[in-house]
Design an enzyme around this catalytic site. Sequence first.
Site, PDB file in Angstrom:
ATOM      1  N   ARG A 120       0.827  -1.218   0.000  1.00 56.53           N
ATOM      2  CA  ARG A 120       0.000   0.000   0.000  1.00 56.53           C
ATOM      3  C   ARG A 120       0.859   1.264   0.000  1.00 56.53           C
ATOM      4  O   ARG A 120       1.962   1.278   0.517  1.00 56.53           O
ATOM      5  CB  ARG A 120      -0.976  -0.052   1.192  1.00 56.53           C
ATOM      6  CG  ARG A 120      -1.909  -1.245   1.038  1.00 56.53           C
ATOM      7  CD  ARG A 120      -2.892  -1.354   2.157  1.00 56.53           C
ATOM      8  NE  ARG A 120      -3.762  -0.190   2.228  1.00 56.53           N
ATOM      9  CZ  ARG A 120      -4.611   0.023   3.210  1.00 56.53           C
ATOM     10  NH1 ARG A 120      -4.689  -0.826   4.212  1.00 56.53           N
ATOM     11  NH2 ARG A 120      -5.376   1.086   3.213  1.00 56.53           N
ATOM     12  N   ASP A 312     -15.287   3.210   3.058  1.00 50.41           N
ATOM     13  CA  ASP A 312     -15.206   1.827   3.542  1.00 50.41           C
ATOM     14  C   ASP A 312     -16.520   1.070   3.356  1.00 50.41           C
ATOM     15  O   ASP A 312     -16.569  -0.147   3.525  1.00 50.41           O
ATOM     16  CB  ASP A 312     -14.819   1.807   5.026  1.00 50.41           C
ATOM     17  CG  ASP A 312     -13.370   2.245   5.229  1.00 50.41           C
ATOM     18  OD1 ASP A 312     -12.584   2.190   4.263  1.00 50.41           O
ATOM     19  OD2 ASP A 312     -13.025   2.640   6.363  1.00 50.41           O
ATOM     20  N   ARG A 343     -10.253  -3.250  -4.099  1.00 46.31           N
ATOM     21  CA  ARG A 343     -11.671  -3.542  -3.850  1.00 46.31           C
ATOM     22  C   ARG A 343     -12.516  -3.428  -5.116  1.00 46.31           C
ATOM     23  O   ARG A 343     -13.584  -4.040  -5.190  1.00 46.31           O
ATOM     24  CB  ARG A 343     -12.223  -2.627  -2.739  1.00 46.31           C
ATOM     25  CG  ARG A 343     -11.692  -3.025  -1.377  1.00 46.31           C
ATOM     26  CD  ARG A 343     -12.290  -2.249  -0.227  1.00 46.31           C
ATOM     27  NE  ARG A 343     -11.806  -2.807   1.036  1.00 46.31           N
ATOM     28  CZ  ARG A 343     -11.766  -2.159   2.195  1.00 46.31           C
ATOM     29  NH1 ARG A 343     -12.216  -0.913   2.265  1.00 46.31           N
ATOM     30  NH2 ARG A 343     -11.314  -2.749   3.287  1.00 46.31           N
TER      31      ARG A 343
END
Length: 425
Positions: A120, A312, A343
């Site tokens: 990340r 989120d 995601r």
Amino acid sequence: MVIITTKPEHLSGELNLPGDKSITHRALLIGALARGITEVRGFLDSEDCRSTIGCLEALGVKINRRANRLFIEGRDMKLAEPEQVLNAGNSGTTARLLLGILAGQSFRAAVAGDYSLQQRPMKRVVEPLRLMGAQIEGEGDRLPLEIKGSGLHPINYRTQQASAQVKSAIILAGLYPAGETTVVEPYRSRDHTELMLAQFGAELKIEGQSVSIGGQPRLKGSLVRVPGDLSAAAFFMVAAAIVNKSEIMLKNVGINPTRSGILDALTEMGVSLEIMNRRLWGREPVADIAVRGGAFLKGITVDGELIPRLIDEIPILAVAAAVAEGRTEIKDAAELRVKEADRISALAGQLKRLGVRIEEKKDGMIIEGESRLVGNNVESFGDHRIAMALAVAGLAAEGDTLVHNAEVIGISFPGFMAAMRSLIN
Ligand code: S3P
């Protein structure tokens, strides 16, 4: 671990959600910097928060636990030089906020993380902290990183992304030098750090997307009551919305407006949500939320300033969109690609396996809706929120949905399946 979900008759009952993850991290970190004892009630006991506790203990912070309360012995800004590498595990919040604090210390420390966290982006915090005077080294500016703090100086910094982790790292570093440090974001991100620092006695100025912190405040240990995590609650809001005749009550949920985009988005889709008993816990707004299932849902567009307010919750929002009528378009959400997993690609791939018509875009996705969901084997990709979103999708699918590698749910919500089972009767 594999979890299996199937269509229930309906969901009913009341839930007390686990403590908010973002607020628990901040209570630990800010409590460690304050003078005196900080008591944290209703903290989240999950893997991510244990990573923060482990790092702080390695930095000489004494943390005692009694039932669901933590007592942190603050070190008045000065941590102890660690003898081991600080392991942030899977937690981006731990790594990034800790780097901000380490920038103000006078020793050298190494911060590492698990495989996912090593992929990340850290440049977004490394860059401003270097500008403030910290020395940071690491290959490609990713974890593991070595950081040597020093006498920092204040900066005025414009971030590329609306990221509370980046903003918080700079604000925490800004506690150390004399003078005012300012962060300006493209859109406003969650403000838990600002609210908690103000509660502990710091001076902050907030104007639109700009936050300024006055350096060298006296932070005083405080009582923090952690609200239930809205990000955890969102899975049950959508579960109740997509299972007919459901009626559930979610108690003591944090509804901070910089975080509550999911309430706006679900309401716009037609979900029946009732927000009751609004009050403040410290400076954080809290409410009870009643959700009724069976309402007609319609597709919506989610973009712009709404994205950081529900970043989120996009995995679970995509599940609601799958059963809604019409198209849902999610844009301006390229940040989803650098979360615990990519995601966008994980959702597109796995929801397709359940029969959802979903198209992957560079910065989001298009979901056609009115899908007839069919159970299948699906994969979490090591991402807690993907695992929980897929488990909820299984509640609207014909047949069994098997979510593989679901043990990662423990990152944020160890009791997720038990909570789900308690609503199925
Ligand atoms: C968090 C900020 C968000 C969010 C993450 C928690 C925080 O990340 O996605 O789960 O506690 O500050 P970014 O700051 O990278 O947007």
